[in-house]
Design a protein around this motif. Structure first.
Motif, PDB file in Angstrom:
ATOM      1  N   GLU A   1      -2.094  -5.531  -9.759  1.00  0.00           N
ATOM      2  CA  GLU A   1      -1.029  -4.647 -10.214  1.00  0.00           C
ATOM      3  C   GLU A   1       0.374  -5.185  -9.964  1.00  0.00           C
ATOM      4  N   SER A   2       0.469  -6.373  -9.399  1.00  0.00           N
ATOM      5  CA  SER A   2       1.788  -6.902  -9.047  1.00  0.00           C
ATOM      6  C   SER A   2       2.430  -7.719 -10.155  1.00  0.00           C
ATOM      7  N   GLY A   3       1.618  -8.141 -11.123  1.00  0.00           N
ATOM      8  CA  GLY A   3       2.144  -9.005 -12.169  1.00  0.00           C
ATOM      9  C   GLY A   3       2.274 -10.453 -11.744  1.00  0.00           C
ATOM     10  N   VAL A   4       1.796 -10.788 -10.548  1.00  0.00           N
ATOM     11  CA  VAL A   4       1.878 -12.166 -10.082  1.00  0.00           C
ATOM     12  C   VAL A   4       1.016 -13.055 -10.972  1.00  0.00           C
ATOM     13  N   SER A   5       1.506 -14.231 -11.280  1.00  0.00           N
ATOM     14  CA  SER A   5       0.772 -15.160 -12.132  1.00  0.00           C
ATOM     15  C   SER A   5      -0.507 -15.609 -11.452  1.00  0.00           C
ATOM     16  N   LEU A   6      -1.602 -15.591 -12.194  1.00  0.00           N
ATOM     17  CA  LEU A   6      -2.863 -16.050 -11.643  1.00  0.00           C
ATOM     18  C   LEU A   6      -2.846 -17.551 -11.396  1.00  0.00           C
TER      19      LEU A   6
ATOM     20  N   GLU B   1       0.823  -1.207   0.000  1.00  0.00           N
ATOM     21  CA  GLU B   1       0.000   0.000   0.000  1.00  0.00           C
ATOM     22  C   GLU B   1       0.858   1.257   0.000  1.00  0.00           C
ATOM     23  N   GLU B   2       1.975   1.220   0.722  1.00  0.00           N
ATOM     24  CA  GLU B   2       2.839   2.395   0.840  1.00  0.00           C
ATOM     25  C   GLU B   2       3.753   2.588  -0.355  1.00  0.00           C
ATOM     26  N   LYS B   3       4.298   1.473  -0.872  1.00  0.00           N
ATOM     27  CA  LYS B   3       5.361   1.561  -1.877  1.00  0.00           C
ATOM     28  C   LYS B   3       5.041   0.892  -3.203  1.00  0.00           C
ATOM     29  N   GLY B   4       3.892   0.233  -3.287  1.00  0.00           N
ATOM     30  CA  GLY B   4       3.571  -0.511  -4.488  1.00  0.00           C
ATOM     31  C   GLY B   4       4.075  -1.934  -4.382  1.00  0.00           C
ATOM     32  N   PRO B   5       3.565  -2.825  -5.224  1.00  0.00           N
ATOM     33  CA  PRO B   5       3.906  -4.243  -5.108  1.00  0.00           C
ATOM     34  C   PRO B   5       5.340  -4.586  -5.470  1.00  0.00           C
ATOM     35  N   THR B   6       6.041  -3.690  -6.136  1.00  0.00           N
ATOM     36  CA  THR B   6       7.446  -3.972  -6.480  1.00  0.00           C
ATOM     37  C   THR B   6       8.409  -3.053  -5.749  1.00  0.00           C
ATOM     38  N   GLY B   7       7.913  -2.299  -4.776  1.00  0.00           N
ATOM     39  CA  GLY B   7       8.743  -1.292  -4.124  1.00  0.00           C
ATOM     40  C   GLY B   7       9.274  -1.656  -2.761  1.00  0.00           C
ATOM     41  N   PHE B   8       9.180  -2.922  -2.381  1.00  0.00           N
ATOM     42  CA  PHE B   8       9.674  -3.312  -1.065  1.00  0.00           C
ATOM     43  C   PHE B   8      10.482  -4.594  -1.162  1.00  0.00           C
ATOM     44  N   THR B   9      11.225  -4.887  -0.128  1.00  0.00           N
ATOM     45  CA  THR B   9      12.063  -6.079  -0.097  1.00  0.00           C
ATOM     46  C   THR B   9      11.547  -7.053   0.959  1.00  0.00           C
ATOM     47  N   LEU B  10      12.032  -8.277   0.873  1.00  0.00           N
ATOM     48  CA  LEU B  10      11.693  -9.266   1.896  1.00  0.00           C
ATOM     49  C   LEU B  10      12.206  -8.834   3.266  1.00  0.00           C
ATOM     50  N   SER B  11      13.365  -8.176   3.271  1.00  0.00           N
ATOM     51  CA  SER B  11      13.919  -7.705   4.541  1.00  0.00           C
ATOM     52  C   SER B  11      12.980  -6.714   5.211  1.00  0.00           C
ATOM     53  N   GLU B  12      12.359  -5.841   4.406  1.00  0.00           N
ATOM     54  CA  GLU B  12      11.414  -4.874   4.973  1.00  0.00           C
ATOM     55  C   GLU B  12      10.178  -5.576   5.520  1.00  0.00           C
ATOM     56  N   ALA B  13       9.700  -6.591   4.802  1.00  0.00           N
ATOM     57  CA  ALA B  13       8.537  -7.341   5.277  1.00  0.00           C
ATOM     58  C   ALA B  13       8.867  -8.051   6.585  1.00  0.00           C
TER      59      ALA B  13
END
Length: 205
Positions: free
Chosen positions: A111-116, A24-36
């Protein structure tokens, strides 16, 4: 931000919740696993106990979103009103309401491009939510001769695209910031014009 930690060993969901905030804050490609991991209050290595990588984590966010979305769409359709048209329009309003209430899920889903087909479970959840709109579309076309009847999957996809466009252009951020008309009104009138053009509802409906 202070570490929230996780309770009762539910690290998997804590990671999903953290990822949804980051999406929500950075978009689906704007964060890292470390941040999560930091949002969940654990080390990055702990993530791999539950997810293969960031895409797998996002896919889980999308799966949970589609499950919520499917529930909302089914409820909207079943309680949307006495006519096929009012029930159909209710699904459009449910789409907008979902995008507003669950922005992280929405972005992970669309919006993430993740495969359905990232998993059988995700594919099934996507199919379920699409089926609601196709069922509503099919009900609208029952009175049209079969040879003149547009495929329900086709025009339900058009309505889905219209709903997504209204969300992207007019339902994000401050309501009404980009248009003098409420997004719900824009979508409802757009659906009406489209369906009348197809001959699915009478001009005076």
């Amino acid at each position: 931000m202070a570490k929230r930690g996780y309770h009762h060993g539910n690290l998997r969901q804590a990671l999903v919740d953290g990822a949804l905030e980051l999406i929500e804050e950075k978009g689906p490609t704007g964060f890292t696993l470390s941040e999560a991991a930091k949002r969940a209050g654990v080390t990055p290595a702990a993530v791999y106990r539950h997810f293969e990588g960031r895409e797998d984590l996002i896919a889980e966010c999308a799966l949970q979103g589609h499950m919520i979305f499917g529930d909302l769409m089914e409820y909207a359709y079943s309680t949307g009103g006495p006519s096929a048209l009012s029930a159909f329009e209710a699904t459009g309003r449910a789409y907008l309401a979902f995008a507003r209430k669950y922005p992280g899920h929405y972005m992970a889903m669309f919006e993430s491009g993740v495969s359905l087909h990232a998993s059988a479970e995700l594919a099934s959840a996507v199919k379920r939510s699409k089926a609601v709109l196709e069922t509503a579309a099919a009900a609208l076309s029952e009175n049209i001769p079969v040879e003149k009847r547009p495929p329900a999957a086709m025009f339900s996809a058009h309505i889905w695209a219209m709903s997504h466009g209204v969300v992207e252009l007019f339902a994000r951020g401050t309501p009404g910031a980009n248009t003098p008309f409420p997004p719900e009104d824009l979508l409802e009138t757009g659906i009406g014009i489209y369906l009348r053009g197809l001959g699915l509802v009478a001009p005076d409906a």
